[in-house]
Each structure stands twice: as C-alpha cells, then as structure tokens.
Design a protein around this motif. Structure first.
Motif, PDB file in Angstrom:
ATOM      1  N   SER A 172      -8.099   8.274  -1.142  1.00  0.00           N
ATOM      2  CA  SER A 172      -7.724   8.207   0.286  1.00  0.00           C
ATOM      3  C   SER A 172      -7.199   6.802   0.595  1.00  0.00           C
ATOM      4  N   GLY A 173      -6.628   6.669   1.780  1.00  0.00           N
ATOM      5  CA  GLY A 173      -6.217   5.342   2.229  1.00  0.00           C
ATOM      6  C   GLY A 173      -7.428   4.444   2.453  1.00  0.00           C
ATOM      7  N   LEU A 204      -8.150   0.745   0.615  1.00  0.00           N
ATOM      8  CA  LEU A 204      -8.584  -0.523   1.227  1.00  0.00           C
ATOM      9  C   LEU A 204      -9.893  -1.008   0.616  1.00  0.00           C
ATOM     10  N   SER A 256      -9.634   0.257   8.788  1.00  0.00           N
ATOM     11  CA  SER A 256      -9.178  -1.130   8.603  1.00  0.00           C
ATOM     12  C   SER A 256     -10.362  -2.088   8.653  1.00  0.00           C
ATOM     13  N   VAL A 304      -2.432  -4.927   9.769  1.00  0.00           N
ATOM     14  CA  VAL A 304      -2.122  -3.492   9.732  1.00  0.00           C
ATOM     15  C   VAL A 304      -0.676  -3.319  10.192  1.00  0.00           C
ATOM     16  N   ALA A 349      -1.173   1.861   5.550  1.00  0.00           N
ATOM     17  CA  ALA A 349      -1.513   3.292   5.570  1.00  0.00           C
ATOM     18  C   ALA A 349      -0.489   4.098   6.362  1.00  0.00           C
ATOM     19  N   GLN A 350       0.052   3.495   7.427  1.00  0.00           N
ATOM     20  CA  GLN A 350       0.996   4.217   8.295  1.00  0.00           C
ATOM     21  C   GLN A 350       2.444   3.791   8.047  1.00  0.00           C
ATOM     22  N   SER A 374      -1.892   5.448   2.738  1.00  0.00           N
ATOM     23  CA  SER A 374      -2.646   6.690   2.923  1.00  0.00           C
ATOM     24  C   SER A 374      -1.671   7.852   2.785  1.00  0.00           C
ATOM     25  N   PHE A 417      -2.737  10.848   3.900  1.00  0.00           N
ATOM     26  CA  PHE A 417      -3.275  11.819   4.852  1.00  0.00           C
ATOM     27  C   PHE A 417      -2.091  12.661   5.361  1.00  0.00           C
ATOM     28  N   LYS A 424       0.793  11.438   7.693  1.00  0.00           N
ATOM     29  CA  LYS A 424       1.591  10.245   7.402  1.00  0.00           C
ATOM     30  C   LYS A 424       3.038  10.655   7.056  1.00  0.00           C
ATOM     31  N   GLY A 463      -5.539  11.495   0.154  1.00  0.00           N
ATOM     32  CA  GLY A 463      -5.002  10.748  -0.982  1.00  0.00           C
ATOM     33  C   GLY A 463      -4.612   9.356  -0.524  1.00  0.00           C
ATOM     34  N   TYR A 481      -5.509   4.167  19.865  1.00  0.00           N
ATOM     35  CA  TYR A 481      -6.873   4.614  19.695  1.00  0.00           C
ATOM     36  C   TYR A 481      -7.589   4.357  21.001  1.00  0.00           C
TER      37      TYR A 481
HETATM   38  C1  LIG Z   1      -4.168   1.924   9.650  1.00  0.00           C
HETATM   39  C2  LIG Z   1      -4.953   2.855   8.778  1.00  0.00           C
HETATM   40  N1  LIG Z   1      -5.720   2.331   7.813  1.00  0.00           N
HETATM   41  C3  LIG Z   1      -6.432   3.106   6.981  1.00  0.00           C
HETATM   42  C4  LIG Z   1      -6.402   4.485   7.074  1.00  0.00           C
HETATM   43  C5  LIG Z   1      -7.247   5.306   6.176  1.00  0.00           C
HETATM   44  O1  LIG Z   1      -6.528   6.274   5.455  1.00  0.00           O
HETATM   45  P1  LIG Z   1      -7.193   7.672   5.043  1.00  0.00           P
HETATM   46  O2  LIG Z   1      -7.286   8.519   6.265  1.00  0.00           O
HETATM   47  O3  LIG Z   1      -6.231   8.219   4.037  1.00  0.00           O
HETATM   48  O4  LIG Z   1      -8.515   7.378   4.433  1.00  0.00           O
HETATM   49  C6  LIG Z   1      -5.594   5.079   8.053  1.00  0.00           C
HETATM   50  C7  LIG Z   1      -5.538   6.533   8.185  1.00  0.00           C
HETATM   51  O5  LIG Z   1      -5.334   7.112   9.189  1.00  0.00           O
HETATM   52  C8  LIG Z   1      -4.861   4.246   8.933  1.00  0.00           C
HETATM   53  O6  LIG Z   1      -4.094   4.757   9.885  1.00  0.00           O
END
Ligand SMILES: Cc1ncc(COP(=O)(O)O)c(C=O)c1O
Length: 383
Positions: free
Chosen positions: A74-75, A79, A104, A146, A174-175, A196, A198, A201, A209, A325
C-alpha cells in the motif's frame, strides 16, 4: 446532446447524475487488456512477487525517471518502510504537513517518532516552505512533503532548507504519480518517493498497492529487505521486517493501466481547464496551479466559506463530492498527546472547513462538467 464545440454553461442539462469517480467507465475502455492480464496471472500461478511485479517496478521507475522501484502492499506501507529504511525511530522528529491523508503522519508515529506539523499554503494546499524552517530541530530525521491532490510541493525551496542540515526529504507522492515541478518528476526530487495504487489514484489498482521509487540503490534495497520480513536469503532475518508485498495480479493490471496514464492525466487536465473557465464568474475559490508545476489533478478541490451548503446542494443535485480532509492531522484524537489545539495551524484548519473535491476523472463529459459548474453558479452566484 452532441458536443462538437467547447461546452458552456448553456450545455448543462437540467438534471443528471455525476459520480465523484467512475471506475466502471474506465474499466469499459480497457476491459479486454485488464481481463487478459488477470487471466495470465491466474494461468501462471505466480501470485507473489515474480515477473509482473519486477516488470511493473522497472516501468514505474522509468516513468518516474529514476533507477529503482520497490512494490509494496500500500501507499501507507511505502511511507512506513521508506521512513524505516531512513532509520527513523524513537526519539526522532519527522516534519510533515498538517493537512493531508492520515498516513502521512501515522507512519511517522507508528515508528515511534514524533510527527512535527507544518502549515500549508492556502491555495495549493501544500506544505508552506516559508513555515518549514521553524519546524526543523537537531532531532529532525526527515521531512515528508505531500504532493497534495496531484501537484508537487515546492521541492527546491524545501531542499534548500533541508540539504544544508543533512535532512533527507521523502516525497509523499501517493496522489501525484507523474506530476512535475520545473520539469522534474515526483520521485526525482527527494531521497525517494512513495506512491499509492489505491483504486481512486490516477494509477489505481484493483485493490491496495504501493511503491517506493528513487535513485538511492542502498535505500531502496533496504525497503526491499523490509517488505519481506527482513530476510535474505529466505528464513535468515537480518532486520525486523514485515510482509508488505505487491500482488502479481495488481502488478499485471497496473501495467496495463500505466500505458494509459498520460492520456488519463490529460483528460483530468482538460476537465480542470473547463472548470476554471466555467467557474470563473463565481465566488468559489479555485485551486492554484503553480506555473512551475505539472498538476495531474488527482483531485480538483475548490473552496468556499459556504462549503457545507455547497456539499448539500451538490449531493441533492446528484453530484458526487468529498471533503479531503474535514479534520487536520494535528487535531486528530490519536495525536492528542502532541498537545496541539485549534489555531495552531490556521491555514490547515481553514482548508478543512472550506474545501470540497469535485468530480474530475478523465471519462467525465463536458456536459457533466457544465452541469456541476451550473449548480455552483446557482448557489454561489456571480462575483
Ligand atoms: C497523501 C497520501 N499519503 C499516503 C496515502 C496512503 O496510501 P494507501 O491508501 O495506498 O495506503 C494516501 C492514500 O490515500 C495519501 O493520499
């Protein structure tokens, strides 16, 4: 309605449904290739690691213009493992933005380190380099900007502060796969970058992943070790790793999708340009696309003090939307022990109150964009 010319507000139908994201529409455009990729993994019976994963790692690294890629589960794990490979642990501080997805900051805390939050720029929503210096101490072990919503943070300004202090900068991309700053791609600008896959994305899998990419072979090799229980060879454990592998079926599907990624970015950019044109006369705040940036618009986020009313109006009109968010990271309950309070990071707090993401996915039609814009006009009127 046929759309031979550029859509205008007059093209907006009286009513229609617009999802926030339409992955079924995407699948319809690539179904034979995706189905064949899944079938081929089934027939190979190589479900963990193997040639599809290795090929995807090479392709994503090449796409990101770096030498190495390491697929993970995963993302979030990207990290976590990258920070761990950098040696982050108890007693360390790691700086990141107060306005991001939870991972993050959670990954920093999960390693026993202290997340130190930095406020954001109000129009890009990215870490404000002008506020970074005050966050750096002798305990700062890394900085994690980020690239929020698909636009890179100002990496040169961040590196200017971190490099002289010997602080590595890890990109939370990730984005933002494929986004650029002054022609340099996400992944090229930090010690490593985390993606990421997800499903929502720009390059999304059919499950979870992620990947760490970068130039630093030794660092990426540590990530590789950590994703497989710290074992090399099998059953000989050098460090305390974990199971965080990317499935072969994800890799196979992602390889198909990677071939379309540039077109999909272009589709999102076209929709963003149309929104900008159609929303120009309203009171809604448009996201700033910095001239240095190649924005890949994972999200198109607008802002207004009347956000909650806008959310309600969009939802009632059948338009998908999301607040990314609603609560900034420093005010999350699990971080109470950090001792933050309302007012500590005013721009992050205002963004959490005022922003909302509109549908931006590549398959969106001009009529759909016009429809969304017409509903915003109806609520927020002319300037
Ligand atoms: C900025 C950011 N960091 C980290 C992640 C974590 O990724 P994942 O959902 O694949 O674990 C996301 C996922 O939405 C994200 O948007």
């Amino acid at each position: 309605m046929t759309m031979t010319t550029k859509p205008s507000l007059a093209d907006a139908p009286a009513t229609m449904t617009v999802p926030l994201l339409d992955l079924k529409a995407q699948y319809a455009t690539i179904k034979p290739d995706v189905d064949a990729a899944i079938q081929s993994v089934m027939e190979s019976a190589r479900f963990i690691q193997g040639p599809e994963v290795t090929a995807l790692e090479a392709e994503v690294a090449a796409y990101s213009r770096v030498a190495h890629g390491v697929g993970v589960a995963s993302g979030t794990d990207a990290l976590l493992l990258a920070l761990k490979a950098l040696g982050v642990g108890r007693g360390d501080e790691v700086v990141t933005t107060a306005y991001s997805f939870f991972a993050s900051a959670s990954t920093i805390a999960l390693l026993g380190a202290k997340p130190v939050f930095c406020d954001i720029e109000p129009r890009t929503y990215n870490l404000d380099p002008a506020k970074l210096e005050a966050c750096l101490t002798t305990k700062t072990r890394a900085v994690v900007p980020v690239h929020l919503f698909g636009q890179c943070a100002d990496m040169p300004a961040i590196r200017n502060l971190c490099d002289p202090r010997g602080i590595p900068v890890l990109e939370d991309a990730a984005q933002a796969i494929g986004s650029e700053w002054q022609g340099r791609r996400a992944g090229e600008m930090g010690i490593a970058a985390c993606f990421s896959f997800f499903p929502s994305k720009n390059l999304g899998g059919i499950g979870d992943g992620g990947m760490v990419v970068g130039q630093d072979e030794a660092l990426l090799d540590k990530v590789k070790l950590l994703r497989e229980h710290g074992a090399r060879p099998k059953y000989h454990h050098h460090v305390l790793g974990q199971n965080s592998r990317l499935d072969a079926v994800q890799a196979a599907v992602l390889r198909v999708k990677l071939r379309h990624l540039e077109d999909w970015h272009a589709g999102r950019q076209k929709n963003a340009a149309l929104y900008r044109e159609l929303l120009a006369g309203t009171n809604v705040g448009l996201p700033e696309a910095r001239p240095e940036a190649r924005h890949i618009y994972n999200q198109f986020v607008v802002r207004t003090p009347k956000r909650d009313a806008l959310k309600q109006a969009l939802s009632e009109a059948g338009i998908g939307n999301e607040v990314y968010y609603p609560r900034p990271l420093h005010l999350q309950e699990c971080f109470t022990d950090l001792g933050h309070r309302d007012g500590d990071f005013p721009e992050s707090e205002a963004a959490a109150r005022e922003t909302i993401a509109l549908p931006i996915y590549p398959e969106l039609t001009g009529a759909q964009v016009a429809y969304v814009a017409s509903k915003i006009h109806a609520l927020l009127g002319a300037r």
